[in-house]
Design a protein around this motif. Structure first.
Motif, PDB file in Angstrom:
ATOM      1  N   VAL A 217      54.537 -30.719   7.329  1.00  0.00           N
ATOM      2  CA  VAL A 217      53.223 -30.279   7.289  1.00  0.00           C
ATOM      3  C   VAL A 217      52.507 -30.633   6.288  1.00  0.00           C
ATOM      4  O   VAL A 217      53.119 -30.806   5.046  1.00  0.00           O
ATOM      5  N   LEU A 218      51.325 -31.032   6.457  1.00  0.00           N
ATOM      6  CA  LEU A 218      49.989 -31.410   5.262  1.00  0.00           C
ATOM      7  C   LEU A 218      48.882 -30.613   5.500  1.00  0.00           C
ATOM      8  O   LEU A 218      48.562 -30.418   6.880  1.00  0.00           O
ATOM      9  N   VAL A 219      48.193 -30.469   4.644  1.00  0.00           N
ATOM     10  CA  VAL A 219      46.890 -29.800   4.778  1.00  0.00           C
ATOM     11  C   VAL A 219      45.937 -30.763   5.140  1.00  0.00           C
ATOM     12  O   VAL A 219      45.950 -32.003   4.583  1.00  0.00           O
ATOM     13  N   VAL A 220      45.373 -30.829   6.344  1.00  0.00           N
ATOM     14  CA  VAL A 220      44.590 -32.029   7.031  1.00  0.00           C
ATOM     15  C   VAL A 220      43.533 -32.520   6.042  1.00  0.00           C
ATOM     16  O   VAL A 220      43.133 -33.836   5.863  1.00  0.00           O
ATOM     17  N   ASP A 221      42.866 -31.657   5.003  1.00  0.00           N
ATOM     18  CA  ASP A 221      41.893 -32.330   4.301  1.00  0.00           C
ATOM     19  C   ASP A 221      42.578 -32.956   3.137  1.00  0.00           C
ATOM     20  O   ASP A 221      41.730 -33.937   2.728  1.00  0.00           O
ATOM     21  N   ASP A 222      43.670 -32.506   2.849  1.00  0.00           N
ATOM     22  CA  ASP A 222      44.317 -33.531   1.777  1.00  0.00           C
ATOM     23  C   ASP A 222      44.656 -34.844   2.266  1.00  0.00           C
ATOM     24  O   ASP A 222      44.532 -35.913   1.775  1.00  0.00           O
ATOM     25  N   PHE A 227      38.970 -34.735  -0.576  1.00  0.00           N
ATOM     26  CA  PHE A 227      38.936 -34.289  -2.039  1.00  0.00           C
ATOM     27  C   PHE A 227      39.154 -35.514  -3.061  1.00  0.00           C
ATOM     28  O   PHE A 227      40.250 -36.270  -2.687  1.00  0.00           O
ATOM     29  N   THR A 228      38.447 -35.845  -4.003  1.00  0.00           N
ATOM     30  CA  THR A 228      38.794 -36.584  -4.900  1.00  0.00           C
ATOM     31  C   THR A 228      39.532 -36.180  -6.197  1.00  0.00           C
ATOM     32  O   THR A 228      39.919 -37.261  -7.110  1.00  0.00           O
ATOM     33  N   ARG A 237      47.518 -39.792   1.224  1.00  0.00           N
ATOM     34  CA  ARG A 237      46.375 -40.007   1.925  1.00  0.00           C
ATOM     35  C   ARG A 237      46.295 -41.076   3.080  1.00  0.00           C
ATOM     36  O   ARG A 237      46.150 -42.347   2.578  1.00  0.00           O
ATOM     37  N   TYR A 238      45.910 -40.631   4.373  1.00  0.00           N
ATOM     38  CA  TYR A 238      45.902 -41.635   5.236  1.00  0.00           C
ATOM     39  C   TYR A 238      44.629 -41.922   5.745  1.00  0.00           C
ATOM     40  O   TYR A 238      44.315 -42.701   6.471  1.00  0.00           O
ATOM     41  N   ALA A 239      43.663 -41.476   5.103  1.00  0.00           N
ATOM     42  CA  ALA A 239      42.250 -41.995   5.313  1.00  0.00           C
ATOM     43  C   ALA A 239      41.382 -41.449   4.130  1.00  0.00           C
ATOM     44  O   ALA A 239      41.734 -40.890   3.224  1.00  0.00           O
ATOM     45  N   THR A 240      40.098 -42.059   3.965  1.00  0.00           N
ATOM     46  CA  THR A 240      39.335 -41.663   2.728  1.00  0.00           C
ATOM     47  C   THR A 240      37.941 -41.142   3.414  1.00  0.00           C
ATOM     48  O   THR A 240      36.868 -41.760   3.431  1.00  0.00           O
ATOM     49  N   VAL A 241      37.969 -39.995   4.034  1.00  0.00           N
ATOM     50  CA  VAL A 241      36.666 -39.534   4.725  1.00  0.00           C
ATOM     51  C   VAL A 241      35.787 -39.015   3.686  1.00  0.00           C
ATOM     52  O   VAL A 241      34.434 -39.309   3.973  1.00  0.00           O
ATOM     53  N   ARG A 242      36.119 -38.515   2.581  1.00  0.00           N
ATOM     54  CA  ARG A 242      35.119 -38.226   1.454  1.00  0.00           C
ATOM     55  C   ARG A 242      34.349 -39.422   1.181  1.00  0.00           C
ATOM     56  O   ARG A 242      33.136 -39.253   1.053  1.00  0.00           O
ATOM     57  N   ALA A 243      34.923 -40.371   0.935  1.00  0.00           N
ATOM     58  CA  ALA A 243      34.384 -41.798   0.453  1.00  0.00           C
ATOM     59  C   ALA A 243      33.369 -42.101   1.440  1.00  0.00           C
ATOM     60  O   ALA A 243      32.385 -42.527   1.272  1.00  0.00           O
TER      61      ALA A 243
END
Length: 274
Positions: A217-222, A227-228, A237-243
């Protein structure tokens, strides 16, 4: 919809039956759109009290309330068809007595339609877990680093090193015997995660507990890179949604200031063309 096309939601019993089989995939979700995404691949969706930190900006999970958990669990339920929904019981909602735990756990299940609840603790919480299970409430346990007890631990420290491994092994055995259908193991040495997984009869779901657990399990936002300034060692990190979000907002702002947005294709004419 024909009977052959009905999507069957997974149950706590289904998850328990995955012990030693195909690894269990779990992510957190707090909103309908994210639940819809998670439901495409996950077996279990956890409405975690981490919502307080990742969506509400709280410094820890301790300020999360029952009302917050109910609200977010309802949103997740609207976006979930297949995965088992498990809802965290917030700090202060179950520790006082088994009766208090049942009152709040039954509220979560009745008001949200979730399939199970999760609570933190091992040996000390085993009687409460047994009390709930006997009354029809499936329980996912949580041992190792338990965030609601972070002040007792003195921070988000690795648990179970050296002789402390015996304590966590006792916790794992206790929640297994109490009737939990699975257990989250957080931030422990991988060797201990392996040992617990081999010894108990219920699935282990690791978060920083090694690949030998029955699931992860992981926190989806992580894992999506929202978060940077925060990335625990156990997060990939499977994606860079923040960037990508910052890029999109910057492009939007530039076009608004240049008056290139909205363009003709986003604007309504005086008359409808015939």
């Amino acid at each position: 919809m024909s009977a052959t096309n009905v999507i069957k939601s997974l149950t706590a019993s289904d998850i328990r039956g995955m012990k030693g089989d195909t690894p269990i995939v779990c992510l957190t979700a707090y909103t309908t759109p994210v639940a819809e995404i998670a439901d495409t691949a996950c077996d279990l969706i956890l409405v975690g009290d981490s919502v307080g930190m990742v969506l509400h900006g709280l410094p820890s999970t301790l300020g999360v309330t029952m009302d917050m958990m109910v609200m977010h669990a309802k949103a997740v339920a609207r976006g979930t068809k297949r995965a088992l929904i498990v809802v965290d019981m917030p700090f202060g909602s179950y520790e006082q007595s088994p009766e208090q735990a049942f009152e709040n756990a039954s509220r979560l299940m009745v008001e949200t339609g979730c399939g199970a609840v999760k609570l933190e603790g091992g040996v000390d919480m085993a009687p409460t877990i047994a009390f709930l299970v006997k009354r029809g409430i499936p329980v996912m346990a949580h041992i190792g680093l338990t965030p609601q007890a972070v002040n007792t631990f003195g921070g988000y420290k690795v648990q179970g090193r050296g002789d402390d491994g015996d304590r966590l092994m006792a916790d794992a055995r206790a929640v297994d015997e109490a009737g939990a259908f699975s257990v989250v193991i957080e931030k422990v040495p991988a060797s201990l995660g392996d040992k617990i997984t081999a010894e108990i009869s219920i699935p282990t779901v690791g978060i920083g507990a090694g690949a030998g657990c029955d699931g992860q399990v992981l926190v989806v936002d992580d894992m999506m890179g929202m978060f940077t300034n925060f990335k625990p060692k156990f997060v990939k990190r499977y994606a860079t949604v923040r960037a990508e979000g910052e890029r999109a907002v910057a492009e939007y702002a530039e076009e608004v200031r240049a008056r290139t947005f909205p363009g003709p294709e986003h604007t309504f004419a005086d008359e409808v063309k015939k």
